[in-house]
Design an enzyme around this catalytic site. Sequence first.
Site, PDB file in Angstrom:
ATOM      1  N   ASP A  31       0.855  -1.190   0.000  1.00 18.62           N
ATOM      2  CA  ASP A  31       0.000   0.000   0.000  1.00 18.62           C
ATOM      3  C   ASP A  31       0.886   1.233   0.000  1.00 18.62           C
ATOM      4  O   ASP A  31       2.043   1.178   0.444  1.00 18.62           O
ATOM      5  CB  ASP A  31      -0.922  -0.006   1.229  1.00 18.62           C
ATOM      6  CG  ASP A  31      -2.200   0.790   1.008  1.00 18.62           C
ATOM      7  OD1 ASP A  31      -3.277   0.197   0.870  1.00 18.62           O
ATOM      8  OD2 ASP A  31      -2.109   2.054   0.957  1.00 18.62           O
TER       9      ASP A  31
ATOM     10  N   LYS B  28      -0.822   2.505   7.417  1.00 15.64           N
ATOM     11  CA  LYS B  28      -1.621   1.283   7.294  1.00 15.64           C
ATOM     12  C   LYS B  28      -0.708   0.054   7.264  1.00 15.64           C
ATOM     13  O   LYS B  28      -0.960  -0.948   7.926  1.00 15.64           O
ATOM     14  CB  LYS B  28      -2.445   1.369   5.996  1.00 15.64           C
ATOM     15  CG  LYS B  28      -3.656   0.495   5.967  1.00 15.64           C
ATOM     16  CD  LYS B  28      -4.503   0.773   4.733  1.00 15.64           C
ATOM     17  CE  LYS B  28      -5.571   1.819   4.959  1.00 15.64           C
ATOM     18  NZ  LYS B  28      -6.522   1.950   3.873  1.00 15.64           N
TER      19      LYS B  28
ATOM     20  N   LEU C  49     -17.043  -9.750  -2.055  1.00 12.99           N
ATOM     21  CA  LEU C  49     -17.099  -9.900  -0.586  1.00 12.99           C
ATOM     22  C   LEU C  49     -17.988  -8.831   0.047  1.00 12.99           C
ATOM     23  O   LEU C  49     -18.136  -7.729  -0.474  1.00 12.99           O
ATOM     24  CB  LEU C  49     -15.695  -9.871   0.027  1.00 12.99           C
ATOM     25  CG  LEU C  49     -14.870  -8.583   0.076  1.00 12.99           C
ATOM     26  CD1 LEU C  49     -15.305  -7.633   1.162  1.00 12.99           C
ATOM     27  CD2 LEU C  49     -13.409  -8.941   0.268  1.00 12.99           C
TER      28      LEU C  49
ATOM     29  N   ALA D  63     -37.028  -2.807   4.337  1.00 12.44           N
ATOM     30  CA  ALA D  63     -37.198  -1.366   4.111  1.00 12.44           C
ATOM     31  C   ALA D  63     -36.504  -0.602   5.241  1.00 12.44           C
ATOM     32  O   ALA D  63     -36.419  -1.075   6.364  1.00 12.44           O
ATOM     33  CB  ALA D  63     -38.677  -1.030   4.080  1.00 12.44           C
TER      34      ALA D  63
ATOM     35  N   CYS E 150     -19.449   0.918  -1.917  1.00 16.91           N
ATOM     36  CA  CYS E 150     -19.640   0.223  -3.203  1.00 16.91           C
ATOM     37  C   CYS E 150     -20.943   0.605  -3.919  1.00 16.91           C
ATOM     38  O   CYS E 150     -20.898   1.242  -4.968  1.00 16.91           O
ATOM     39  CB  CYS E 150     -19.580  -1.284  -2.996  1.00 16.91           C
ATOM     40  SG  CYS E 150     -17.921  -1.850  -2.574  1.00 16.91           S
TER      41      CYS E 150
ATOM     42  N   ARG F  31     -18.310   5.060   4.916  1.00 22.52           N
ATOM     43  CA  ARG F  31     -18.370   5.698   3.588  1.00 22.52           C
ATOM     44  C   ARG F  31     -19.818   5.758   3.107  1.00 22.52           C
ATOM     45  O   ARG F  31     -20.502   4.743   3.067  1.00 22.52           O
ATOM     46  CB  ARG F  31     -17.510   4.923   2.584  1.00 22.52           C
ATOM     47  CG  ARG F  31     -16.025   5.100   2.819  1.00 22.52           C
ATOM     48  CD  ARG F  31     -15.194   4.296   1.848  1.00 22.52           C
ATOM     49  NE  ARG F  31     -15.261   2.865   2.126  1.00 22.52           N
ATOM     50  CZ  ARG F  31     -14.564   1.940   1.465  1.00 22.52           C
ATOM     51  NH1 ARG F  31     -13.753   2.297   0.499  1.00 22.52           N
ATOM     52  NH2 ARG F  31     -14.676   0.663   1.774  1.00 22.52           N
TER      53      ARG F  31
HETATM   54  N1  LIG Z   1     -14.967  -2.983   0.424  1.00 16.27           N
HETATM   55  C1  LIG Z   1     -15.717  -3.907  -0.148  1.00 16.27           C
HETATM   56  O1  LIG Z   1     -16.583  -4.523   0.481  1.00 16.27           O
HETATM   57  C2  LIG Z   1     -15.547  -4.235  -1.609  1.00 16.27           C
HETATM   58  C3  LIG Z   1     -16.202  -5.366  -2.146  1.00 16.27           C
HETATM   59  C4  LIG Z   1     -16.048  -5.646  -3.503  1.00 16.27           C
HETATM   60  C5  LIG Z   1     -15.290  -4.809  -4.303  1.00 16.27           C
HETATM   61  N2  LIG Z   1     -14.693  -3.710  -3.750  1.00 16.27           N
HETATM   62  C6  LIG Z   1     -13.895  -2.863  -4.640  1.00 16.27           C
HETATM   63  O2  LIG Z   1     -12.540  -3.020  -4.269  1.00 16.27           O
HETATM   64  C7  LIG Z   1     -11.814  -1.816  -4.471  1.00 16.27           C
HETATM   65  C8  LIG Z   1     -11.138  -1.400  -3.177  1.00 16.27           C
HETATM   66  O3  LIG Z   1     -12.140  -1.155  -2.213  1.00 16.27           O
HETATM   67  P1  LIG Z   1     -11.796  -0.981  -0.657  1.00 16.27           P
HETATM   68  O4  LIG Z   1     -13.093  -0.926   0.048  1.00 16.27           O
HETATM   69  O5  LIG Z   1     -10.779  -1.980  -0.228  1.00 16.27           O
HETATM   70  O6  LIG Z   1     -11.111   0.471  -0.688  1.00 16.27           O
HETATM   71  P2  LIG Z   1     -10.170   1.134   0.421  1.00 16.27           P
HETATM   72  O7  LIG Z   1     -10.256   2.589   0.214  1.00 16.27           O
HETATM   73  O8  LIG Z   1     -10.480   0.548   1.768  1.00 16.27           O
HETATM   74  O9  LIG Z   1      -8.713   0.614   0.032  1.00 16.27           O
HETATM   75  C9  LIG Z   1      -7.989   1.061  -1.067  1.00 16.27           C
HETATM   76  C10 LIG Z   1      -6.505   1.032  -0.682  1.00 16.27           C
HETATM   77  O10 LIG Z   1      -5.723   1.280  -1.828  1.00 16.27           O
HETATM   78  C11 LIG Z   1      -4.585   2.022  -1.399  1.00 16.27           C
HETATM   79  N3  LIG Z   1      -3.918   2.622  -2.565  1.00 16.27           N
HETATM   80  C12 LIG Z   1      -4.267   3.742  -3.268  1.00 16.27           C
HETATM   81  N4  LIG Z   1      -3.402   3.920  -4.280  1.00 16.27           N
HETATM   82  C13 LIG Z   1      -2.503   2.906  -4.223  1.00 16.27           C
HETATM   83  C14 LIG Z   1      -1.388   2.533  -5.003  1.00 16.27           C
HETATM   84  N5  LIG Z   1      -1.002   3.249  -6.072  1.00 16.27           N
HETATM   85  N6  LIG Z   1      -0.696   1.423  -4.651  1.00 16.27           N
HETATM   86  C15 LIG Z   1      -1.051   0.682  -3.578  1.00 16.27           C
HETATM   87  N7  LIG Z   1      -2.103   0.994  -2.802  1.00 16.27           N
HETATM   88  C16 LIG Z   1      -2.818   2.088  -3.119  1.00 16.27           C
HETATM   89  C17 LIG Z   1      -5.159   3.010  -0.404  1.00 16.27           C
HETATM   90  O11 LIG Z   1      -4.159   3.566   0.411  1.00 16.27           O
HETATM   91  C18 LIG Z   1      -6.138   2.104   0.347  1.00 16.27           C
HETATM   92  O12 LIG Z   1      -5.518   1.494   1.465  1.00 16.27           O
HETATM   93  C19 LIG Z   1     -12.848  -0.810  -4.993  1.00 16.27           C
HETATM   94  O13 LIG Z   1     -12.837  -0.825  -6.388  1.00 16.27           O
HETATM   95  C20 LIG Z   1     -14.166  -1.374  -4.488  1.00 16.27           C
HETATM   96  O14 LIG Z   1     -15.269  -0.964  -5.258  1.00 16.27           O
HETATM   97  C21 LIG Z   1     -14.785  -3.422  -2.438  1.00 16.27           C
END
Ligand SMILES: NC(=O)c1ccc[n+]([C@@H]2O[C@H](COP(=O)([O-])OP(=O)(O)OC[C@H]3O[C@@H](n4cnc5c(N)ncnc54)[C@H](O)[C@@H]3O)[C@@H](O)[C@H]2O)c1
Length: 479
Positions: free
Chosen positions: A59, A64, A183, A291, A299, A376
């Site tokens: 990351d 973190k 997930l 409801a 998401c 969020r």
């Molecule tokens: N949270 C969920 O339940 C969930 C479920 C399915 C899909 N997603 C998808 O997964 C993706 C991530 O979601 P999330 O909830 O984990 O987001 P998040 O914001 O919790 O995590 C994203 C992470 O990426 C890091 N990051 C940013 N730029 C970076 C880089 N260049 N290199 C390495 N790390 C970098 C950030 O510091 C952060 O820790 C999104 O596209 C989301 O739509 C999330």
Amino acid sequence: MTIPYSSSPSPFSPAAVTEVVAPPSGAAKPRLTFLGTGYLGATYAICFAELGYEVLGVDVDADKIAKLSAGEVPFHEPGLDLLLRQNLAAGRLRFGTSYEQAADFGDVHFICVGTPQQNDGMSADLTYVERAVTSLAGALTRKALIVGKSTVPAGTASWVQQLVGKHAAPELEVEVAWNPEFLQEGHAVEDVLRPNRLVFAYESPWAGGILYAAHKGVFDLAATEEREVPVVSCNFATAELVKMAANSFLATKISFINAMSEVCEVTGADVTLLARAIGYDPRIGQRYLQAGIGFGGGCLPKDIRAFQARVQELGAGESVRFLHEVDLINQRRRTRVLKLATQLLDRPFGPAGPDLSGTRIAVLGATFKPNTDDVRDAPSLAVTTLLHKAGADVHVYDPQGMDNARTVLPDVTYEPTLDAAVAGADLVCVLTEWGEFRNADPTGLGQLAAGKIVIDGRNCLDPALWIAAGWEYHGMGRS
Ligand SMILES: NC(=O)c1ccc[n+]([C@@H]2O[C@H](COP(=O)([O-])OP(=O)(O)OC[C@H]3O[C@@H](n4cnc5c(N)ncnc54)[C@H](O)[C@@H]3O)[C@@H](O)[C@H]2O)c1
């Protein structure tokens, strides 16, 4: 043996594919990196180490990474802390900030960075994906597979291929695959270890082979439990759309029942009984028919907007125009509690909106759903903001989300306990369906509150119990 590429569901045969691909690192099984260790990437890194893989989580957020390296999950996800500590101790799991280290270590690199809504529009912001891909591609020194897991608009996988083509040395023959993620926060460990399906998109037998090898642990676990994990092998566009379609369907189901709750309110019907009655039809089902004050989180809201924006760009905007209505219904739910609170507290609703000054309101719940600390786009915080702006003295309690809520909305009072939030309140609003609120004792709380009025924004309380304890109970869409 070759792995057929097909755009239709195909059965998976682990025995057939594991002998196909030797990981380029020379390790016995592919070494995995998860680029972005937020809710998605950290959960994956930890769970795939638990499945026996050597894993590196990367990351750009050094704090973190320091927390994860020290055995502390930087967010709340049931069961994840223990797995993190066990797998760090076992030496299978490491975290870092270096893309050179990632390139040197990994055979399969999963892109798990955020794809938030752009500040000035509905589209997804792909900046983080671009940075992660270009940083990695430029650092690679041997063949590897880059797998997109982030939720992205149609066309992203091909664009990532182009980025890789520009930034990685061509002789390395770096490939791209897509593997969308389903997930659910609060249930994420189980969802990762025991997914209800996997969607794989890849364009060569080598990519398919190593992608399967990178998931062999999931299939092996399923086999020991006499389960099967269905795999849908498809092309890039299908894999990208599967995730958008799934989230659009879920959002539509929630907004449907919320629209019905509005109709229930003007007809004197009860939406909880209506939902139960229609949900007995297996074609409809009971789930996602509660409801309340609507959906939120990192998401669903941004995904349905990004989907509309992308489909519009591609010239088929009318196909998903209904999602605009789904979004509007969802936004309307957030003002419903404000209107009800104003009415119940007998306050004026002037041209500038309601005036709740001089009232004290307990808000129970800050996260977008229970069992997470994720705030969020949380409907509960949106409602809290409206109550606060209307002049109410708002006291918030949430079992896990207070730290995150404080950073988003610092101007309200946060209380350390449920009792402290309710003490002296003229009105109690339950806005997230945590077990602690569902199981709260209405008699005890009634002795603390100044006014025994409760708005159940999630229809998660037992009205009979609260009414018997002397409360004036108001659910969503219930007579
Ligand atoms: N949270 C969920 O339940 C969930 C479920 C399915 C899909 N997603 C998808 O997964 C993706 C991530 O979601 P999330 O909830 O984990 O987001 P998040 O914001 O919790 O995590 C994203 C992470 O990426 C890091 N990051 C940013 N730029 C970076 C880089 N260049 N290199 C390495 N790390 C970098 C950030 O510091 C952060 O820790 C999104 O596209 C989301 O739509 C999330």
